[in-house]
Enzyme design. Sequence first.
Site, PDB file in Angstrom:
ATOM      1  N   ASP A   1       0.840  -1.194   0.000  1.00  0.00           N
ATOM      2  CA  ASP A   1       0.000   0.000   0.000  1.00  0.00           C
ATOM      3  C   ASP A   1       0.880   1.251   0.000  1.00  0.00           C
ATOM      4  O   ASP A   1       2.030   1.212   0.448  1.00  0.00           O
ATOM      5  CB  ASP A   1      -0.877  -0.024   1.261  1.00  0.00           C
ATOM      6  CG  ASP A   1      -1.783   1.178   1.393  1.00  0.00           C
ATOM      7  OD1 ASP A   1      -2.267   1.691   0.362  1.00  0.00           O
ATOM      8  OD2 ASP A   1      -2.019   1.606   2.538  1.00  0.00           O
TER       9      ASP A   1
ATOM     10  N   ASP B   1      -0.321   5.027   0.899  1.00  0.00           N
ATOM     11  CA  ASP B   1      -0.606   5.954   1.994  1.00  0.00           C
ATOM     12  C   ASP B   1      -0.650   5.219   3.334  1.00  0.00           C
ATOM     13  O   ASP B   1      -1.428   4.286   3.508  1.00  0.00           O
ATOM     14  CB  ASP B   1      -1.933   6.670   1.763  1.00  0.00           C
ATOM     15  CG  ASP B   1      -1.943   7.449   0.445  1.00  0.00           C
ATOM     16  OD1 ASP B   1      -0.869   7.853  -0.016  1.00  0.00           O
ATOM     17  OD2 ASP B   1      -3.036   7.628  -0.116  1.00  0.00           O
TER      18      ASP B   1
ATOM     19  N   ASP C   1      -2.243  -0.846   5.823  1.00  0.00           N
ATOM     20  CA  ASP C   1      -2.627  -0.386   7.155  1.00  0.00           C
ATOM     21  C   ASP C   1      -4.137  -0.447   7.375  1.00  0.00           C
ATOM     22  O   ASP C   1      -4.604  -0.224   8.484  1.00  0.00           O
ATOM     23  CB  ASP C   1      -2.110   1.043   7.414  1.00  0.00           C
ATOM     24  CG  ASP C   1      -2.690   2.067   6.455  1.00  0.00           C
ATOM     25  OD1 ASP C   1      -2.698   1.802   5.234  1.00  0.00           O
ATOM     26  OD2 ASP C   1      -3.118   3.141   6.914  1.00  0.00           O
TER      27      ASP C   1
END
Length: 176
Positions: free
Chosen positions: A8, A10, A133
Amino acid sequence: MRKSIAIDMDGVIADEVVQLLTWYERHYGLKIHPNELSGRSEDEVVPEKDAYTKFTKMAGFFRTMPLMPGAVESVKKLSAQYDIYIVSAAMQYPHSLSEKREWLGANFPFISWRNIIFCGDKSIIGTDYMIDDHIKNLDYFKGKTIMFHAFHNVNHNHHTRVNNWDEVLTLMDSGF
């Protein structure tokens, strides 16, 4: 055949929290320390609920995000053993696409454009591993999941957690 990792953007390789809090202080005059966020939902980060959406539409927000400590070196090390794909659910903010691509080119020039995936729903990703996240992305992933620590996931423990990029390397070296 080499295994593959979806990483990922961000909150994993780009420090979205530091960027948001920096821009928030600049525009609203209120300093919020990242340690104050633990356990909050993403909607509770800043008092002005529309601030994040406002910032994402401003030129430079995605292009100037700081790097997560150790991200470049770690991704480079992992790319020696794994096929690396940078995966971002960027379609939520379609105006971010060019800035995210520029950011990746500047910070991760060793990642080919063929290995960058901007999508809306990460459940379509078919790599062996995913580092993210967000629980919503990890819960529907069919491979092995690695949850990168973030203020909004501290109360979840049903994925393998890492707190930083050193821990990612240690986990992958362990044969996870």
